[in-house]
Design an enzyme around this catalytic site. Structure first.
Site, PDB file in Angstrom:
ATOM      1  N   ASP A  29      60.334 -55.562  24.970  1.00 28.09           N
ATOM      2  CA  ASP A  29      59.581 -54.386  25.407  1.00 28.09           C
ATOM      3  C   ASP A  29      58.455 -54.054  24.409  1.00 28.09           C
ATOM      4  O   ASP A  29      57.566 -53.271  24.727  1.00 28.09           O
ATOM      5  CB  ASP A  29      60.509 -53.168  25.519  1.00 28.09           C
ATOM      6  CG  ASP A  29      60.880 -52.846  26.957  1.00 28.09           C
ATOM      7  OD1 ASP A  29      60.102 -53.202  27.862  1.00 28.09           O
ATOM      8  OD2 ASP A  29      61.944 -52.223  27.156  1.00 28.09           O
ATOM      9  N   GLN A  46      66.555 -49.533  28.885  1.00 27.83           N
ATOM     10  CA  GLN A  46      65.704 -48.771  29.786  1.00 27.83           C
ATOM     11  C   GLN A  46      65.605 -47.320  29.315  1.00 27.83           C
ATOM     12  O   GLN A  46      66.608 -46.690  29.010  1.00 27.83           O
ATOM     13  CB  GLN A  46      66.259 -48.850  31.223  1.00 27.83           C
ATOM     14  CG  GLN A  46      65.320 -48.289  32.275  1.00 27.83           C
ATOM     15  CD  GLN A  46      64.015 -49.056  32.423  1.00 27.83           C
ATOM     16  OE1 GLN A  46      63.965 -50.270  32.249  1.00 27.83           O
ATOM     17  NE2 GLN A  46      62.939 -48.342  32.729  1.00 27.83           N
ATOM     18  N   LYS A  68      63.780 -55.827  37.477  1.00 30.52           N
ATOM     19  CA  LYS A  68      63.682 -56.748  36.335  1.00 30.52           C
ATOM     20  C   LYS A  68      64.736 -57.850  36.445  1.00 30.52           C
ATOM     21  O   LYS A  68      64.453 -59.030  36.255  1.00 30.52           O
ATOM     22  CB  LYS A  68      63.849 -55.980  35.013  1.00 30.52           C
ATOM     23  CG  LYS A  68      62.648 -55.069  34.695  1.00 30.52           C
ATOM     24  CD  LYS A  68      62.908 -54.097  33.545  1.00 30.52           C
ATOM     25  CE  LYS A  68      61.750 -53.105  33.422  1.00 30.52           C
ATOM     26  NZ  LYS A  68      61.944 -52.115  32.340  1.00 30.52           N
TER      27      LYS A  68
END
Ligand code: GUN
Length: 292
Positions: free
Chosen positions: A116, A93, A49
């Protein structure tokens, strides 16, 4: 379906838009990623990412925290990023250490920076068909179906797996009044009876259960579309790193029956990153227009 190709096309398009955006004197989008602990797979995902941000001209910040961190300190780190005007998107994450509530962490992220799309507000808006951030993996799959101009209207879609990250949002998006979308959706999970018979009726199958080679040739009808979200690491002494990446689909035997299928690697994975980058640009755009 070539996720690598479509992901590259999406990133190339973003790169051009960002160059124009910066030329107009606006600040490059800034993604802040928090990685707790040293989970090998998480390290890989966050690494790619951050690399993609650099590739397309975003600013990124990687915040690494030890897995002994307290929930409160992690929440405070997030609140600081919420209040930092230089940051457009925040992601934490997953998974997190068991001592920390993932839901609490996710819902502490400012919904307007939740690229997200896991925040309850964004999840709720997605269910209602309202604009908001959509989780990157299902979003990436929708982009892939769109790119290949697959008319999913009226299809019987089967989603295997009911996680908040993939299966559940995927089922909502596929059943939505959108194109791609407009499917009749069945969600299968560990308590589903007769999963083989259900899959055999499907025009479109999204396998997102995390069991290597689960979907076999006898579960797929001729001409079906198969999307493989699996990315399990299985021991493989012939590989330098000691493991191979396996999808949830027995690709070799299923592929000949399919009209479209995604490989692993090179299918859904790259699309997830492309979708995250799209969300991050949208977060920056929305912030800019709130200021204007
Ligand atoms: N863990 C597995 N998939 C994801 C994802 O898309 N985002 C985050 N933050 N964590 C994950």
């Amino acid at each position: 379906m070539d996720g690598q190709l479509v992901s590259q096309a999406t990133k190339d398009e973003l790169k051009i838009r960002i160059a124009q955006w910066v030329k107009e004197g606006k600040k490059a989008p800034h993604l802040a990623a928090i990685l707790v602990g040293h989970n090998g797979a998480s390290e890989t995902y966050v690494g790619s990412k951050v690399r993609t941000c650099e590739e397309i001209g975003y600013v990124s910040t990687l915040i690494r925290l030890e897995d002994t961190i307290s929930e409160e300190r992690l929440l405070q780190t997030i609140r600081d990023l919420n209040n930092d005007d230089a940051v457009d998107g925040i992601l934490v994450q997953l998974p997190l250490p068991k001592s920390i509530s993932e839901q609490k962490v996710i819902d502490t992220i400012d919904a307007s920076k939740d690229v997200d799309g896991f925040h309850s507000l964004n999840m709720g808006r997605m269910v209602q068909g309202l604009p908001g951030f959509v989780p990157a993996t299902p979003h990436g799959i929708m982009l892939l179906l769109e790119y290949y101009k697959i008319d999913t209207r009226g299809m019987n879609a089967v989603v295997i797996g009911r996680s908040n990250i993939v299966g559940r949002p995927m089922s909502i998006l596929l059943s939505g009044a959108t194109n791609p979308g407009n499917c009749t959706v069945t969600i299968c999970h560990s308590h589903t009876r007769n999963i083989k018979a259900i899959c055999r009726e499907a025009d479109l199958i999204v396998a997102a259960l995390g069991k290597p080679l689960f979907l076999t040739e006898d579960m797929v009808k001729e001409g079906a579309i198969v999307i493989d979200v699996g990315i399990s690491r299985v021991p493989d002494a012939s590989k330098k790193r000691g493991y191979a990446i396996r999808g949830d689909v027995d690709f070799e035997n299923v592929a000949p029956k399919c009209s479209y299928i995604t490989p692993v690697p090179g299918g859904v994975g790259p699309m997830t990153i492309a979708a995250l980058m799209r969300n991050t640009f949208r977060a920056a755009e929305a912030k800019q227009s709130r200021k204007a």
